[in-house]
Design a protein around this motif. Structure first.
Motif, PDB file in Angstrom:
ATOM      1  N   PRO A   1       0.812  -1.222   0.000  1.00  0.00           N
ATOM      2  CA  PRO A   1       0.000   0.000   0.000  1.00  0.00           C
ATOM      3  C   PRO A   1       0.847   1.273   0.000  1.00  0.00           C
ATOM      4  O   PRO A   1       0.482   2.262  -0.653  1.00  0.00           O
ATOM      5  N   GLN A   2       1.971   1.267   0.720  1.00  0.00           N
ATOM      6  CA  GLN A   2       2.820   2.447   0.746  1.00  0.00           C
ATOM      7  C   GLN A   2       3.436   2.718  -0.628  1.00  0.00           C
ATOM      8  O   GLN A   2       3.500   3.866  -1.077  1.00  0.00           O
ATOM      9  N   ASN A   3       3.889   1.666  -1.302  1.00  0.00           N
ATOM     10  CA  ASN A   3       4.446   1.841  -2.650  1.00  0.00           C
ATOM     11  C   ASN A   3       3.437   2.524  -3.568  1.00  0.00           C
ATOM     12  O   ASN A   3       3.776   3.444  -4.329  1.00  0.00           O
ATOM     13  N   ARG A   4       2.188   2.076  -3.507  1.00  0.00           N
ATOM     14  CA  ARG A   4       1.158   2.646  -4.375  1.00  0.00           C
ATOM     15  C   ARG A   4       0.858   4.095  -4.004  1.00  0.00           C
ATOM     16  O   ARG A   4       0.621   4.944  -4.877  1.00  0.00           O
ATOM     17  N   ALA A   5       0.883   4.396  -2.697  1.00  0.00           N
ATOM     18  CA  ALA A   5       0.633   5.769  -2.260  1.00  0.00           C
ATOM     19  C   ALA A   5       1.749   6.708  -2.720  1.00  0.00           C
ATOM     20  O   ALA A   5       1.485   7.832  -3.154  1.00  0.00           O
ATOM     21  N   VAL A   6       2.997   6.233  -2.655  1.00  0.00           N
ATOM     22  CA  VAL A   6       4.115   7.071  -3.086  1.00  0.00           C
ATOM     23  C   VAL A   6       4.072   7.279  -4.600  1.00  0.00           C
ATOM     24  O   VAL A   6       4.351   8.379  -5.098  1.00  0.00           O
ATOM     25  N   VAL A   7       3.722   6.248  -5.338  1.00  0.00           N
ATOM     26  CA  VAL A   7       3.601   6.379  -6.790  1.00  0.00           C
ATOM     27  C   VAL A   7       2.503   7.392  -7.144  1.00  0.00           C
ATOM     28  O   VAL A   7       2.668   8.226  -8.058  1.00  0.00           O
ATOM     29  N   LYS A   8       1.397   7.352  -6.417  1.00  0.00           N
ATOM     30  CA  LYS A   8       0.325   8.324  -6.665  1.00  0.00           C
ATOM     31  C   LYS A   8       0.820   9.740  -6.413  1.00  0.00           C
ATOM     32  O   LYS A   8       0.545  10.660  -7.182  1.00  0.00           O
ATOM     33  N   LEU A   9       1.579   9.908  -5.333  1.00  0.00           N
ATOM     34  CA  LEU A   9       2.154  11.217  -5.013  1.00  0.00           C
ATOM     35  C   LEU A   9       3.096  11.677  -6.124  1.00  0.00           C
ATOM     36  O   LEU A   9       3.016  12.811  -6.611  1.00  0.00           O
ATOM     37  N   ALA A  10       4.010  10.781  -6.523  1.00  0.00           N
ATOM     38  CA  ALA A  10       5.019  11.143  -7.521  1.00  0.00           C
ATOM     39  C   ALA A  10       4.396  11.463  -8.872  1.00  0.00           C
ATOM     40  O   ALA A  10       4.896  12.318  -9.611  1.00  0.00           O
ATOM     41  N   SER A  11       3.318  10.779  -9.206  1.00  0.00           N
ATOM     42  CA  SER A  11       2.684  10.960 -10.514  1.00  0.00           C
ATOM     43  C   SER A  11       1.736  12.139 -10.550  1.00  0.00           C
ATOM     44  O   SER A  11       1.208  12.479 -11.621  1.00  0.00           O
ATOM     45  N   GLY A  12       1.498  12.751  -9.394  1.00  0.00           N
ATOM     46  CA  GLY A  12       0.543  13.860  -9.353  1.00  0.00           C
ATOM     47  C   GLY A  12      -0.876  13.414  -9.650  1.00  0.00           C
ATOM     48  O   GLY A  12      -1.709  14.217 -10.068  1.00  0.00           O
ATOM     49  N   GLY A  13      -1.160  12.127  -9.439  1.00  0.00           N
ATOM     50  CA  GLY A  13      -2.501  11.616  -9.687  1.00  0.00           C
ATOM     51  C   GLY A  13      -2.779  11.244 -11.129  1.00  0.00           C
ATOM     52  O   GLY A  13      -3.917  10.892 -11.475  1.00  0.00           O
ATOM     53  N   ASP A  14      -1.761  11.292 -12.000  1.00  0.00           N
ATOM     54  CA  ASP A  14      -1.918  10.918 -13.414  1.00  0.00           C
ATOM     55  C   ASP A  14      -1.901   9.391 -13.513  1.00  0.00           C
ATOM     56  O   ASP A  14      -0.855   8.774 -13.276  1.00  0.00           O
ATOM     57  N   PRO A  15      -3.017   8.739 -13.848  1.00  0.00           N
ATOM     58  CA  PRO A  15      -3.075   7.268 -13.846  1.00  0.00           C
ATOM     59  C   PRO A  15      -2.062   6.618 -14.779  1.00  0.00           C
ATOM     60  O   PRO A  15      -1.460   5.602 -14.438  1.00  0.00           O
ATOM     61  N   ALA A  16      -1.875   7.181 -15.963  1.00  0.00           N
ATOM     62  CA  ALA A  16      -0.938   6.587 -16.922  1.00  0.00           C
ATOM     63  C   ALA A  16       0.487   6.684 -16.403  1.00  0.00           C
ATOM     64  O   ALA A  16       1.269   5.722 -16.508  1.00  0.00           O
ATOM     65  N   LEU A  17       0.851   7.823 -15.832  1.00  0.00           N
ATOM     66  CA  LEU A  17       2.193   7.983 -15.275  1.00  0.00           C
ATOM     67  C   LEU A  17       2.374   7.095 -14.054  1.00  0.00           C
ATOM     68  O   LEU A  17       3.447   6.505 -13.865  1.00  0.00           O
ATOM     69  N   ALA A  18       1.337   6.973 -13.245  1.00  0.00           N
ATOM     70  CA  ALA A  18       1.416   6.101 -12.070  1.00  0.00           C
ATOM     71  C   ALA A  18       1.670   4.659 -12.490  1.00  0.00           C
ATOM     72  O   ALA A  18       2.502   3.957 -11.891  1.00  0.00           O
ATOM     73  N   GLU A  19       0.976   4.196 -13.511  1.00  0.00           N
ATOM     74  CA  GLU A  19       1.182   2.828 -14.000  1.00  0.00           C
ATOM     75  C   GLU A  19       2.603   2.651 -14.516  1.00  0.00           C
ATOM     76  O   GLU A  19       3.244   1.625 -14.266  1.00  0.00           O
ATOM     77  N   ARG A  20       3.124   3.665 -15.216  1.00  0.00           N
ATOM     78  CA  ARG A  20       4.495   3.582 -15.721  1.00  0.00           C
ATOM     79  C   ARG A  20       5.499   3.493 -14.564  1.00  0.00           C
ATOM     80  O   ARG A  20       6.441   2.703 -14.608  1.00  0.00           O
ATOM     81  N   LEU A  21       5.283   4.291 -13.528  1.00  0.00           N
ATOM     82  CA  LEU A  21       6.183   4.250 -12.366  1.00  0.00           C
ATOM     83  C   LEU A  21       6.111   2.900 -11.661  1.00  0.00           C
ATOM     84  O   LEU A  21       7.142   2.364 -11.226  1.00  0.00           O
ATOM     85  N   MET A  22       4.918   2.356 -11.522  1.00  0.00           N
ATOM     86  CA  MET A  22       4.778   1.050 -10.873  1.00  0.00           C
ATOM     87  C   MET A  22       5.561  -0.014 -11.640  1.00  0.00           C
ATOM     88  O   MET A  22       6.269  -0.831 -11.046  1.00  0.00           O
ATOM     89  N   VAL A  23       5.454   0.008 -12.975  1.00  0.00           N
ATOM     90  CA  VAL A  23       6.155  -0.985 -13.796  1.00  0.00           C
ATOM     91  C   VAL A  23       7.661  -0.783 -13.709  1.00  0.00           C
ATOM     92  O   VAL A  23       8.420  -1.742 -13.523  1.00  0.00           O
TER      93      VAL A  23
END
Length: 258
Positions: free
Chosen positions: A48-70
């Motif tokens: 859950p923390q990884n996903r929260a940090v990715v959301k923060l880093a991406s500024g809430g952009d779903p496509a960018l968040a998915e790219r960061l997760m990958v």
């Protein structure tokens, strides 16, 4: 003891230990543990923390968040970080730098600070791996000197383990920011030897990723032990591990009290 164990087969009792390893096992007096996936359930604690940090880093952009997760370790549709990925094995500095490079913000330093601050906050909960509490108590009571060497920060390491009242079992703890370098470099293991007075041959390094085993080997630890309770798979760990086990609950059965 046995002379042959099928490669990739976890050791589950003392009788399974290859004869060539048994003498080295008898010399062990100290155990240096990785934290995530070994002492703590990785996904239960940090997913859950990884996903929260990715959301923060991406500024809430779903496509960018998915790219960061990958890019940091989660394949699309997979809820488990890949072995050897940034999330599974990298230091917080490495993860933050990778995210900043992908996002390319106007103020990279500010985003980097926000990412590190978010990671250094304790997750909403931390979850021990099965039998961790009992195993640590048994090994410490049995006379073994215990340590932690994690690529997490020392602050996060303490915050995630403190609720479980297990830190008192450890004579040594180090994160990537404690001054000894990050794994796979041997600095944390070398510092453990110095802090405890143990010889390298007397120390077992236990981890769930290749960088843990490489750290132990680089420091010339007596044994490197791969565990399957974290993100690493048997095919990844077997070439580098002297022993492969399902989780640390096996250790008291392999190590006689000192």
């Amino acid at each position: 003891m046995t002379d042959f164990v099928q490669p990739g087969t976890p050791i589950r009792e003392a009788a399974d230990v290859p004869t060539a390893i048994a003498a080295r096992l008898a010399e062990i007096r100290g155990i240096l543990f990785d934290k995530d996936g070994v002492l703590l359930d990785y996904e239960g604690t940090f997913g859950p923390q990884n996903r929260a940090v990715v959301k923060l880093a991406s500024g809430g952009d779903p496509a960018l968040a998915e790219r960061l997760m990958v890019e940091c370790g989660y394949a699309p549709g997979v809820s488990r970080a890949a072995a050897g990925s940034l999330f599974a094995a990298g230091s917080l500095d490495e993860i933050a730098d990778a995210m900043v490079a992908t996002v390319a913000p106007d103020d990279p330093a500010a985003l980097r600070r926000r990412i590190l601050d978010a990671f250094n906050q304790a997750p909403g909960r931390s979850v021990l791996t099965p039998s961790c509490r009992e195993t640590l108590a048994t090994l410490a009571d049995g006379g073994y000197t215990l340590g932690i060497a994690t690529n997490d920060s020392e602050q996060s390491m303490r915050a995630t383990l403190a609720p479980h009242d297990v830190l008192t079992h450890f004579a040594f703890t180090a994160g990537y920011d404690s001054g000894y370098g990050a794994k796979p470099a041997p600095g944390m293991a070398l510092a453990f030897f110095e802090a405890t007075g143990l010889a390298p041959r007397e120390v077992m390094f236990v981890g769930d990723n290749v960088h843990d085993l490489d750290c132990g080997a680089a420091a010339k630890c007596g044994l490197t032990v791969g565990v399957l309770s974290g993100t690493g798979a048997a095919e990844d760990l077997t070439p580098r591990a002297d022993l492969l086990i399902d989780d640390i609950g096996v250790l008291p059965g392999l190590l006689a009290p000192r």
